[in-house]
Scaffold this motif. Structure first.
Motif, PDB file in Angstrom:
ATOM      1  N   THR A  48       0.811  -1.217   0.000  1.00 54.67           N
ATOM      2  CA  THR A  48       0.000   0.000   0.000  1.00 54.67           C
ATOM      3  C   THR A  48       0.850   1.275   0.000  1.00 54.67           C
ATOM      4  O   THR A  48       0.339   2.348  -0.309  1.00 54.67           O
ATOM      5  N   GLY A  49       2.144   1.164   0.340  1.00 55.22           N
ATOM      6  CA  GLY A  49       2.996   2.343   0.336  1.00 55.22           C
ATOM      7  C   GLY A  49       3.555   2.685  -1.030  1.00 55.22           C
ATOM      8  O   GLY A  49       4.317   3.642  -1.161  1.00 55.22           O
ATOM      9  N   HIS A  50       3.172   1.922  -2.050  1.00 58.54           N
ATOM     10  CA  HIS A  50       3.683   2.153  -3.403  1.00 58.54           C
ATOM     11  C   HIS A  50       2.523   2.353  -4.364  1.00 58.54           C
ATOM     12  O   HIS A  50       1.436   1.820  -4.177  1.00 58.54           O
ATOM     13  N   PRO A  96      -0.800  -0.488  -5.474  1.00 60.78           N
ATOM     14  CA  PRO A  96      -0.869  -1.662  -4.609  1.00 60.78           C
ATOM     15  C   PRO A  96      -1.689  -2.791  -5.222  1.00 60.78           C
ATOM     16  O   PRO A  96      -2.542  -2.559  -6.077  1.00 60.78           O
ATOM     17  N   LEU A  97      -1.416  -4.026  -4.784  1.00 59.16           N
ATOM     18  CA  LEU A  97      -2.162  -5.186  -5.246  1.00 59.16           C
ATOM     19  C   LEU A  97      -3.476  -5.276  -4.483  1.00 59.16           C
ATOM     20  O   LEU A  97      -3.492  -5.291  -3.255  1.00 59.16           O
ATOM     21  N   THR A  98      -4.573  -5.313  -5.220  1.00 61.38           N
ATOM     22  CA  THR A  98      -5.898  -5.397  -4.615  1.00 61.38           C
ATOM     23  C   THR A  98      -6.462  -6.793  -4.805  1.00 61.38           C
ATOM     24  O   THR A  98      -6.574  -7.275  -5.938  1.00 61.38           O
ATOM     25  N   MET A  99      -6.780  -7.451  -3.695  1.00 62.58           N
ATOM     26  CA  MET A  99      -7.319  -8.807  -3.746  1.00 62.58           C
ATOM     27  C   MET A  99      -8.422  -8.944  -2.702  1.00 62.58           C
ATOM     28  O   MET A  99      -8.732  -7.985  -1.996  1.00 62.58           O
ATOM     29  N   ASP A 100      -8.994 -10.142  -2.617  1.00 65.09           N
ATOM     30  CA  ASP A 100      -9.964 -10.406  -1.554  1.00 65.09           C
ATOM     31  C   ASP A 100      -9.361 -11.377  -0.547  1.00 65.09           C
ATOM     32  O   ASP A 100      -8.302 -11.975  -0.782  1.00 65.09           O
TER      33      ASP A 100
END
Length: 255
Positions: free
Chosen positions: A56-58, A69-73
């Motif tokens: 989340t810091g990138h 950031p990578l968004t997943m469930d």
């Protein structure tokens, strides 16, 4: 004058069977494998309610695609396992047996969602706990429908693709069946689920949606590739210990 039918031989010199081999879906190891499949399905559909992000810091973008950031469930580590078990069911027991488990899984998933909704509506003696219960387990109709639709489309595509490839390759090229069926199933599952559920788990931009869809597909496919050795061992174990494992007519596989 009679026709002479050419019979192909495998590497060991034995005649190659005309049809793919499968085991009977009764007794043996079928029940524990089916239970494991259903359990993973139910647990993953609870975990999916939480959206998660990594790095989340990138912030890295390629046009409309958000790379970081990578968004997943929250079920990102469980859904691939469901497909691995689904592959094992399809490879060893065939499409008809796997289809039956898909129906049972659908029924169990629907019952779970209904029970959660009933409990949420019941009067509670602690408003804070009641609200927490509803927040975690109170699947919105949107998310519930997304899970059921993605599950149906993905598992059917996964199973039928694997069995169709097996009809052509028999016992050879297991890796091609496992990866090919996973790609087909994951494309259908990820697209259907993400398209319906995106806004329910906090995905509100096209960049996040494309990221979520692509990352979900790539992640699940990579997991399948990484666990191929385990899948091979599980499939070999079941084929060796299921006495009913033998070639079946094509009609017996799909009816």
């Amino acid at each position: 004058m009679s026709e002479t039918k050419t019979v192909e031989n495998d590497r060991s010199g034995h005649p190659t069977p005309e049809h793919a081999a499968f085991a009977d879906a009764a007794g043996g190891y079928f029940t524990p494998v089916a239970v494991a499949f259903t359990a993973v399905l139910l647990i993953s559909n609870v975990c999916v309610a939480k959206g998660v992000q990594f790095f989340t810091g990138h912030h890295v973008s390629l046009g409309p695609i958000t790379v970081l950031p990578l968004t997943m469930d929250g079920a990102f580590f469980l859904f691939p396992i469901a497909y691995v078990i689904g592959d094992i069911l399809s490879e060893v027991y065939g499409f008809r047996a796997t289809r039956r488990i898909v129906y049972y899984g659908f029924g169990a998933l629907l019952l779970m969602i209904i029970c959660f909704q009933v409990v949420i509506k019941l009067p509670g003696n602690d408003n804070q706990n009641s609200q927490s219960f509803a927040d975690v387990l109170g699947h919105t109709p949107q998310l519930a429908f997304a899970g059921i639709a993605g599950y149906f489309v993905g598992q059917f595509l996964n199973s039928v693709t694997l069995v169709l490839i097996k009809e052509k390759t028999k016992e050879k090229h297991l890796w091609a069946r496992l990866l090919g069926s996973t790609v087909a199933g994951e494309v259908g599952d990820t697209f259907v689920f993400c398209s319906i559920a995106a806004t329910a788990i906090g995905i509100n931009t096209w960049g996040d949606y494309i990221n979520y869809t692509i990352v979900g597909f790539v992640w699940k496919t990579l997991v399948e590739m990484c666990v191929l050795p385990i899948s091979y061992r599980c499939i070999a174990f079941l084929k060796k210990r299921e006495p009913s494992y033998r070639p079946r007519e094509r009609s017996a596989i799909y009816e």
